[in-house]
Design a protein around this motif. Structure first.
Motif, PDB file in Angstrom:
ATOM      1  N   ARG A  15     -13.346 -10.720  -3.648  1.00 34.62           N
ATOM      2  CA  ARG A  15     -12.051 -10.736  -4.393  1.00 34.62           C
ATOM      3  C   ARG A  15     -10.670 -10.250  -3.757  1.00 34.62           C
ATOM      4  O   ARG A  15     -10.896  -9.460  -2.903  1.00 34.62           O
ATOM      5  N   MET A  53      -9.679 -12.228   4.837  1.00 29.78           N
ATOM      6  CA  MET A  53     -10.520 -11.141   4.984  1.00 29.78           C
ATOM      7  C   MET A  53     -11.865 -11.277   4.073  1.00 29.78           C
ATOM      8  O   MET A  53     -12.903 -10.897   4.341  1.00 29.78           O
ATOM      9  N   LEU A  54     -11.555 -12.273   3.098  1.00 36.51           N
ATOM     10  CA  LEU A  54     -12.625 -12.649   2.137  1.00 36.51           C
ATOM     11  C   LEU A  54     -13.523 -13.734   2.789  1.00 36.51           C
ATOM     12  O   LEU A  54     -14.883 -13.598   2.871  1.00 36.51           O
ATOM     13  N   GLU A  81      -5.216 -11.999   3.380  1.00 37.75           N
ATOM     14  CA  GLU A  81      -6.164 -11.152   2.683  1.00 37.75           C
ATOM     15  C   GLU A  81      -7.412 -12.194   2.297  1.00 37.75           C
ATOM     16  O   GLU A  81      -8.797 -12.001   2.174  1.00 37.75           O
ATOM     17  N   PRO A 136      -0.783  -8.603  -2.227  1.00 31.76           N
ATOM     18  CA  PRO A 136      -1.660  -8.539  -1.127  1.00 31.76           C
ATOM     19  C   PRO A 136      -2.026  -7.208  -0.641  1.00 31.76           C
ATOM     20  O   PRO A 136      -1.279  -6.363  -0.634  1.00 31.76           O
ATOM     21  N   SER A 137      -3.271  -6.905  -0.224  1.00 29.13           N
ATOM     22  CA  SER A 137      -3.774  -5.705  -0.298  1.00 29.13           C
ATOM     23  C   SER A 137      -4.639  -5.790   1.135  1.00 29.13           C
ATOM     24  O   SER A 137      -5.718  -6.127   1.227  1.00 29.13           O
ATOM     25  N   ILE A 138      -3.549  -5.490   2.269  1.00 30.26           N
ATOM     26  CA  ILE A 138      -4.308  -5.364   3.511  1.00 30.26           C
ATOM     27  C   ILE A 138      -3.995  -4.035   4.078  1.00 30.26           C
ATOM     28  O   ILE A 138      -3.271  -3.172   3.472  1.00 30.26           O
ATOM     29  N   TYR A 139      -4.447  -3.939   5.310  1.00 31.47           N
ATOM     30  CA  TYR A 139      -4.348  -2.635   5.972  1.00 31.47           C
ATOM     31  C   TYR A 139      -3.102  -2.992   6.839  1.00 31.47           C
ATOM     32  O   TYR A 139      -3.009  -3.325   8.000  1.00 31.47           O
ATOM     33  N   GLU A 140      -2.043  -2.409   6.428  1.00 28.70           N
ATOM     34  CA  GLU A 140      -0.513  -2.449   7.071  1.00 28.70           C
ATOM     35  C   GLU A 140      -0.477  -1.729   8.604  1.00 28.70           C
ATOM     36  O   GLU A 140       0.009  -2.671   9.240  1.00 28.70           O
ATOM     37  N   PHE A 168      -6.779  -9.335  -4.320  1.00 32.68           N
ATOM     38  CA  PHE A 168      -5.921  -8.708  -5.571  1.00 32.68           C
ATOM     39  C   PHE A 168      -4.545  -9.467  -5.662  1.00 32.68           C
ATOM     40  O   PHE A 168      -4.208 -10.529  -5.071  1.00 32.68           O
TER      41      PHE A 168
END
Lengths: 248, 395, 307
Positions: A87, A162-163, A159, A92-96, A89
């Motif tokens: 999934r 990452m999926l 992201e 964008p939900s990434i590790y900055e 979001f």
């Protein structure tokens, strides 16, 4: 107990209420293997809530969500992910603070337990897989960049990447082209079509042109219920749908 | 362009090096700390001061534990004193039993039990004191007890997604609970006075100067070792996951991680580190009391970490040394001024130095050193009077 | 509890619950303030108990001033001291918000440390400027008396007054937030700070006033604290942890929950204290809270909200 089906995802009678307000109301939706489904609808229609329910972020009040004939409503997020549901979001939900490579690496589906992660090593297999995905999401030149330096569109891609590293059978994307340039949108459409060859995809999107470009089937959601289901043209010409969007 | 070898892990030796120190700067920073602890301090300080420094170093164990669970994983514990106390009391109970052999306690109405039990009309050694008759068992309990305690106290909360301030407040009330527990059980744990009058460890008198010196070295070496272990843990995938979940909890869950277990692990890890510090504290100071494990000491431990730099393992050690040294220097001569200063430290750190001394080093001093010596690729040994500020950022 | 008959236990429970009334009110008043501050500013105020002590000192010093200079008012000065306690705590809170808290919004973990520092500084101020000695107010006779319902049950007058005041204050606060202009601003700021600011409302001012009110309420609790115990610079430390627990058990953000959990904990604590020594009673109280929270991790009365 719902009977087994051939569908990849079978949502039946799904309801969730927050303090009496039914954000999703008796929703029934089936998704076949290999299908690309777009969910559209005005603000507050309950689109994101549906994704939250499938991915386990929100608990359903009643109803069932069966994925490959396994009930998801009682599973926790990580179990659902491990079952093969990925999934993305809305924002964008990434590790900055991590590099692109490290971002992708964290999603690699191996060593996700405490002990496993202590022993995890970057073997050639891991690195090869990450390179492969990085190429797919157009970031193979930026593997060592800090993720916070990427453009908004690139973050969206990261992201998605990452999926992909997780190799899920069902990919759910919440507004994947928001904040992208026209060129990036085209590239994303191409990327999604490529991904769709091997997996099923559910997309929430506002951009109608983009939807027209990629969708097989469109579901219109309104006030937590399905208003209309069909091809993009059917949906576009439906008077009820027009009413909902214009009246909004 | 990338080639596979750019990202694949290197051979074992090189991998270990990279994981423990990251680069040359990391090695130098670590060696610098080792030199300070093992050479500079023993040479420059008399035994009394050295013992005092050893005491401060015990807090450094707690501080590096907090770097792990607060700085890196975002779980603030205001109750580390609980685990510090668990370790300290385990050691104290062992030493107390050794000091309470029937001959030296012959004047008591029940010889052979600790004196405070006798004063409180306890006539028999309670069952939970029995394990502390054995030294190996005591050592084992110093590790096991805090880990079990941390597990029990966090498992339900982390499962129920209790984090942030609520968890911090809960840990604070846990440490308050422990304080009341010890104070209320005078006959079993010595009450408010604590467990005092500890003399020997397996027959070896811990009060002599040479013993104190030896214990200082043991403490320092143990601390350096713990830093390396922590460094290793942070460098693994587990470390990256913890860092990632601190800022983007949901994303990590949706990458298929069961965060509950990761949080429990790091909380227990920090607890064990604190307990080691507590045990070393008892050995070097010769007593353990509830006032070393209450609410205020526990929050002091957080401020040591914050002053040193919440994300820096080495910084935390310097933080613990600096704050404690300042406290010793000021609090007796100017108690009023010290309290104002100490209170202000909390505020200043939060407002102006959120990364603590380590951040100060990273953002300012490092540049300054490099300007002075543009050709050297890493900082050389800095002048010793600046030691408190030379906190290489261990990341 | 083997030595008591059912009748005796009943009496004990009733009596202890009335003597727990003052504690309940103090919990609720402290919790109200913490709730406002946390809800609106995302700030955890660890120095909140120091405002209670501030109110307490105001009461003590004011009573000293009255008995020495205006003995005519001896019997009624309490009613003057309450607004005074509120006013002074409000003023100090207003300034603290201005110079410290306003820089810390939405960093709850950091505010925890900074306000702890503030509490150390305030405690030292009390010690330096008022004195480290314990202090108590010369309270009028009638306030310290109690009302005997029957042979076994005595209800302390001060507890009753405090209860009435607490209900009045809570009701007033609800009215204030729902009916007045300032209250509307407060709620708007709580829900969407940026938007409220964009609408031309001075959110900074709103914050200062809210923080001041929260501290002022704590000051009133402090004024009544003098009826329960003597005041010392660090008297607040015992209350801050408990008040936060009351708030957490109540479910962070529910006024109803705050009252219920305050009543539950005050009652439990005064009953436990009857049967065992103070510290062991505390241990059991905390253990009960921990276990309750293990089961209800979001508190007893949390509302289900879409995150």
């Amino acid at each position: 107990m719902p009977s087994n089906t051939d569908f990849l995802l079978a949502i039946e009678g799904l309801t969730v209420s927050f303090d009496g307000f039914k954000a999703v109301d008796d929703l029934t939706l089936y998704l076949s293997k290999g299908e690309l489904r777009v969910i559209i609808g005005p603000n507050g229609a309950g689109k994101t809530t549906v994704l939250d329910l499938i991915s386990g972020k929100t608990r359903a009040t009643s109803g069932s969500i069966r994925y490959n004939n396994t009930e998801l409503t009682t599973m926790s997020e990580h179990q659902i992910v491990r079952a093969g549901v990925g999934r993305k979001f809305q924002t964008p939900s990434i590790y900055e603070k991590l590099t692109v490579f490290e971002n992708l690496e964290i999603s690699y589906p191996w060593g996700r337990t405490v002990l496993g992660s202590l022993q995890f090593r970057r073997s050639e297999k891991v690195v090869e897989r990450i390179y492969e995905v990085a190429k797919e999401i157009f970031l193979d030149d930026m593997l060592d960049e800090q993720a916070e330096l990427l453009s908004h569109g690139q973050k969206q891609w990261l992201e998605i990447g990452m999926l992909l590293v997780q190799n899920p059978d069902l990919v759910m994307l919440d507004e994947p082209v928001a904040g992208m340039t026209a060129k990036e949108r085209d590239a994303t459409a191409e990327l999604l079509r490529k991904i769709a060859k091997e997996r099923s995809i559910v997309i929430i999107e506002h951009d109608m042109d983009f939807v027209a470009k990629i969708a097989d089937q469109v579901t219109v959601l309104h006030l937590g219920k399905i208003l209309k289901e069909g091809s993009m043209d059917e949906v576009r010409n439906d008077p009820e749908v027009q009413e909902v969007y214009l009246g909004h | 362009m990338n080639t596979l070898s750019n990202h694949t892990d290197s051979s074992f030796g090189k991998l270990l090096y990279e994981r423990l120190f990251k680069n040359k700067e990391g090695v130098i920073a670590f060696i610098l700390l080792a030199v300070v602890l093992l050479l500079v301090f023993p040479l420059c300080l008399n035994t009394f001061r050295l013992n005092l420094t050893g005491k401060y170093l015990c807090y450094a164990f707690v501080a590096i534990g907090l770097v792990m669970c607060w700085g890196n994983a975002g779980i603030l514990s205001l109750g580390q004193g609980m685990f510090f106390g668990a370790g300290g009391y385990c050691m104290a109970m062992f030493l107390k039993l050794e000091a309470s052999d029937p001959e030296s306690t012959a004047i008591q109405s029940t010889p052979g039990i600790p004196d405070f039990m006798d004063w409180n009309q306890v006539t028999e050694l309670p069952w939970f004191w029995f394990p502390f008759k054995s030294f190996p068992l005591t050592i084992a309990l110093i590790f096991i007890l805090p880990a079990v305690l941390a597990f029990l106290l966090s498992v339900f909360y982390f499962k129920g997604r209790v984090t942030g301030v609520v968890f911090a407040i809960l840990t604070q009330s846990m440490v308050a609970c422990l304080w009341y527990f010890i104070v209320g059980n005078q006959g079993f744990f010595g009450g408010i006075n604590g467990i005092t009058d500890l003399r020997t460890l397996n027959g070896w008198d811990i009060r002599t100067e040479s013993a104190q010196k030896t214990l200082y070295y043991v403490c320092s070496i143990l601390l350096l070792f713990c830093i390396l272990v922590s460094r290793y843990v942070l460098s693994t995938r587990l470390g990256r996951v913890l860092l990632a979940q601190r800022d983007k909890e949901m994303r990590v869950r949706f990458s298929g991680y069961n965060l509950t277990l990761f949080r429990i692990f790091i909380f227990c890890f920090a607890a064990v580190l604190s307990a080691i510090g507590g045990a070393m504290f008892t050995l070097q100071v010769g007593f353990m009391s509830p006032n070393l494990v209450g609410i205020q000491p526990s929050i002091d431990m957080v401020i040591f970490t914050a002053v040193g730099g919440r994300e820096s393992l080495l910084g935390a050690v310097y933080g613990a040394l600096a704050v404690n040294a300042a406290k010793t220097a000021f609090s007796e001569a100017y108690p009023t001024l010290w309290m104002f200063l100490y209170g202000a430290t909390f505020i200043i750190i939060v407002l102006y130095l959120p990364k603590g001394l380590a951040g100060l080093y990273d953002d300012h001093i490092k540049k300054w050193i490099f300007k002075l010596k543009p050709k050297s690729d890493s900082g050389t040994t800095p002048p010793s009077e600046d030691l408190e500020k030379e906190v290489p950022y261990a990341k | 509890m083997g030595g008591y008959t059912a009748q005796e236990i009943y009496s004990i429970v009733v009596m202890q619950s009335f003597s727990g009334v003052s504690l309940l009110c103090i919990y609720v008043l402290m919790g109200l303030g913490l709730y406002i501050i946390f809800g609106q500013m995302g700030v955890i105020n660890m120095a909140h108990a120091e405002f209670l002590v501030l109110g307490s000192y105001t009461m003590c010093l004011f009573s000293k001033f009255i008995t020495e200079s205006v003995p005519a008012l001896e019997n009624i000065y309490v009613f003057l001291a309450i607004p005074l306690s509120f006013g002074i705590a409000f003023g100090v809170g207003y300034l603290v918000e201005w110079f410290l808290i306003s820089r810390l919004y939405k960093r709850p973990l950091d505010t925890l440390l900074a306000t702890w520092g503030l509490s150390l500084i305030m405690q030292q101020c009390f010690r330096t400027f008022i004195g480290a000695r314990e202090m108590s107010a010369d309270l009028p006779e009638w306030l310290l008396g109690s009302w005997s319902v029957n042979d076994s049950i005595d209800i302390p007058i001060s507890g009753l007054i405090l209860l009435v005041l607490t209900i009045f204050l809570t009701g007033g606060l609800v009215l204030y937030t729902t009916k007045t202009r300032m209250g509307l601003r407060m709620r708007a700021t709580t829900q969407n700070r940026q938007m409220t600011g964009a609408l031309g409302i001075n959110t900074k001012m709103t914050d200062r006033v809210s923080f001041g009110i929260a501290c002022g309420i704590s000051g009133i609790a402090g004024a009544f604290f003098t009826t329960m115990a003597s005041t010392s610079p660090s008297a607040g430390t015992n209350y801050i942890v408990d008040s936060f627990l009351v708030l957490v058990v109540g479910g962070l953000g529910s006024l109803f929950g705050l009252f219920i959990s305050g009543a539950f904990l005050a009652l439990l604590s005064s009953i436990l204290e009857f049967f065992m020594t103070g510290s062991i009673a505390k241990v059991w109280l905390y253990l009960v809270i921990f276990v309750v929270l293990m089961k209800f991790t979001k508190g007893l009365f949390s509302d289900k909200v879409r995150s």
